[in-house]
Design a protein around this motif. Structure first.
Motif, PDB file in Angstrom:
ATOM      1  N   ARG A   1       3.765   6.064   2.267  1.00 44.57           N
ATOM      2  CA  ARG A   1       4.624   7.030   2.915  1.00 44.57           C
ATOM      3  C   ARG A   1       5.590   7.668   1.922  1.00 44.57           C
ATOM      4  NH1 ARG A   1       6.642   8.292   8.355  1.00 44.57           N
ATOM      5  NH2 ARG A   1       8.641   9.231   7.994  1.00 44.57           N
ATOM      6  N   ASP A   2       6.089   6.884   0.964  1.00 45.36           N
ATOM      7  CA  ASP A   2       7.009   7.437  -0.028  1.00 45.36           C
ATOM      8  C   ASP A   2       6.346   8.522  -0.864  1.00 45.36           C
ATOM      9  OD1 ASP A   2       9.139   5.903   0.762  1.00 45.36           O
ATOM     10  OD2 ASP A   2       8.773   4.305  -0.696  1.00 45.36           O
ATOM     11  N   ASN A   3       5.066   8.321  -1.219  1.00 40.91           N
ATOM     12  CA  ASN A   3       4.346   9.340  -1.985  1.00 40.91           C
ATOM     13  C   ASN A   3       4.181  10.609  -1.175  1.00 40.91           C
ATOM     14  OD1 ASN A   3       4.113   7.839  -4.288  1.00 40.91           O
ATOM     15  ND2 ASN A   3       2.082   7.033  -3.781  1.00 40.91           N
ATOM     16  N   ALA A   4       3.894  10.478   0.114  1.00 37.98           N
ATOM     17  CA  ALA A   4       3.745  11.653   0.981  1.00 37.98           C
ATOM     18  C   ALA A   4       5.068  12.397   1.087  1.00 37.98           C
ATOM     19  CB  ALA A   4       3.244  11.242   2.358  1.00 37.98           C
ATOM     20  N   ASP A   5       6.171  11.651   1.208  1.00 36.22           N
ATOM     21  CA  ASP A   5       7.487  12.288   1.272  1.00 36.22           C
ATOM     22  C   ASP A   5       7.808  13.011  -0.029  1.00 36.22           C
ATOM     23  OD1 ASP A   5       7.872  11.411   3.845  1.00 36.22           O
ATOM     24  OD2 ASP A   5       9.138   9.694   3.277  1.00 36.22           O
ATOM     25  N   LYS A   6       7.446  12.383  -1.164  1.00 35.78           N
ATOM     26  CA  LYS A   6       7.686  13.021  -2.456  1.00 35.78           C
ATOM     27  C   LYS A   6       6.855  14.292  -2.602  1.00 35.78           C
ATOM     28  CE  LYS A   6       9.080   9.047  -5.205  1.00 35.78           C
ATOM     29  NZ  LYS A   6       8.750   8.171  -6.342  1.00 35.78           N
ATOM     30  N   GLU A   7       5.599  14.225  -2.167  1.00 36.48           N
ATOM     31  CA  GLU A   7       4.737  15.408  -2.239  1.00 36.48           C
ATOM     32  C   GLU A   7       5.282  16.529  -1.358  1.00 36.48           C
ATOM     33  OE1 GLU A   7       0.516  14.848  -1.763  1.00 36.48           O
ATOM     34  OE2 GLU A   7       0.615  12.940  -2.849  1.00 36.48           O
TER      35      GLU A   7
END
Length: 176
Positions: free
Chosen positions: A1-7
């Motif tokens: 989820r953190d990667n999706a938020d960063k993207e």
């Protein structure tokens, strides 16, 4: 989820950073396509399309006003700098800050009153003859552009202050 938020954050940042470029490219593309269709239809069929000239004119208006914000963001708007070159860097910076402050105030003033005119245009709509678009929606780019232009100018100052390069602002836009 953190990667999706960063993207998602990176995508939003890119959209914000390059907003004017994307809008100007889209508006110019619409204008070129509309004018090309007009030329093709006149050449092949002897008559033009009623809506294409209106659409290209609206696209031109959008390109012009969004281009103002783009020019401010890129520090490529028109400035008369010949007299400034005679001043010290501190004096140049003071003049630049004063001129930008006046520009910011004028832009917010135009944006505010432009918004009033758009509200009036929506209350008492004038519709374009061929596309049947309420002209207030087309003209909304004017107060919008005059509202975002000062933000782009203030971003320059923010970056320069954070980077310790405020004095370098007086060299931007000066003859290369």
């Amino acid at each position: 989820r953190d990667n999706a938020d960063k993207e998602n954050s990176m995508i939003l940042r890119k959209l914000y950073t390059d907003f004017e470029e994307y809008c100007c490219i889209a508006a110019i593309a619409v204008m070129i396509i509309a004018l090309a269709l007009q030329i093709i239809f006149r050449g092949l069929f002897g008559g033009g399309l009623a809506w294409s000239e209106e659409l290209s004119r609206f696209s031109f208006v959008w390109t012009t006003f969004l281009g103002m914000s783009l020019a401010a963001k890129r520090v490529s708007h028109v400035r008369i700098t010949a007299g400034l070159l005679l001043l010290s860097i501190k004096a140049r910076l003071a003049v630049r800050v004063l001129m930008d402050a006046l520009w910011i105030c004028a832009s917010f003033y135009i944006a505010y009153h432009g918004l009033e005119l758009i509200q009036e245009g929506l209350e008492f709509p004038e519709v374009s003859p061929t596309l049947r678009i309420t002209k207030a929606w087309i003209e909304a780019v004017i107060p919008f552009s005059f509202a975002i232009t000062p933000l782009r100018i203030l971003e320059q100052y923010g970056r320069a202050i954070c980077n310790g390069t405020l004095a370098e602002l007086v060299n931007e836009g000066v003859a290369p």
